[in-house]
Design a protein around this motif. Sequence first.
Motif, PDB file in Angstrom:
ATOM      1  N   ALA A   8     -51.343 -24.487  26.147  1.00 17.59           N
ATOM      2  CA  ALA A   8     -50.199 -23.593  26.204  1.00 17.59           C
ATOM      3  C   ALA A   8     -49.231 -23.985  27.315  1.00 17.59           C
ATOM      4  CB  ALA A   8     -50.678 -22.165  26.439  1.00 17.59           C
ATOM      5  N   LYS A  16     -49.047 -14.276  26.765  1.00 16.49           N
ATOM      6  CA  LYS A  16     -50.409 -13.863  26.403  1.00 16.49           C
ATOM      7  C   LYS A  16     -50.958 -12.852  27.411  1.00 16.49           C
ATOM      8  CE  LYS A  16     -55.084 -15.706  26.169  1.00 16.49           C
ATOM      9  NZ  LYS A  16     -55.914 -16.891  26.355  1.00 16.49           N
ATOM     10  N   HIS A 190     -51.641 -21.096  20.112  1.00 14.61           N
ATOM     11  CA  HIS A 190     -52.479 -21.067  21.308  1.00 14.61           C
ATOM     12  C   HIS A 190     -53.800 -20.351  21.038  1.00 14.61           C
ATOM     13  CE1 HIS A 190     -53.763 -21.010  25.421  1.00 14.61           C
ATOM     14  NE2 HIS A 190     -53.753 -19.696  25.445  1.00 14.61           N
TER      15      HIS A 190
END
Length: 192
Positions: A8, A16, A190
Amino acid sequence: NSSTPVAATPRVVELKQALENGLKFIREEWGLEKTVVAVSGGIDSALSATLHTRVFGSENVSCINLPSRFNSSITRNAAQKLANNLGCSYASLSIEDSVQFTLKQLDDARTQGLPLRSPLPSVVAENIQARDRGARLLAAVAASVGAVFPCNANKSEMTVGYSTLYGDHAGYLSPLGDLWKGDVCALAQHYN
């Protein structure tokens, strides 16, 4: 797909963490225990189900697919595979009969004198499907298990009005509501 998540960027990691922490805060603050996520077989609902599973735990997340005759076996199978991969309970409940019943009721209303357009514009019929999924069946399933359900729309959809009020634009929270479609895709990659 490999079982290893994609590396990521710092932005994806930040998104996230923000989404998971925000969802966890709301869950604790509001005393939420369970959630029911409508899974269509698409990327938005897949990301929403993944986020909810990470925060609520798979034992507290139910995934439900609500197809009509317009949904392909590919998307229905993808929804079931997602639920299986996440370890969530799963059901597929067709909305076709209830959509046809609503269309019949509209015909009845027209014959009784209401000035309804004939034929109905296609967007009206499409929105009946969305409301049947959200306001009727998804809400009833969530209530019956003591759960909430999220709105799976992303910012790209909300910005242009690509959602149906009381349908797919319903829910206790819209966790993807501030994510552009590119952000949704990057996060989904991801999470794998």
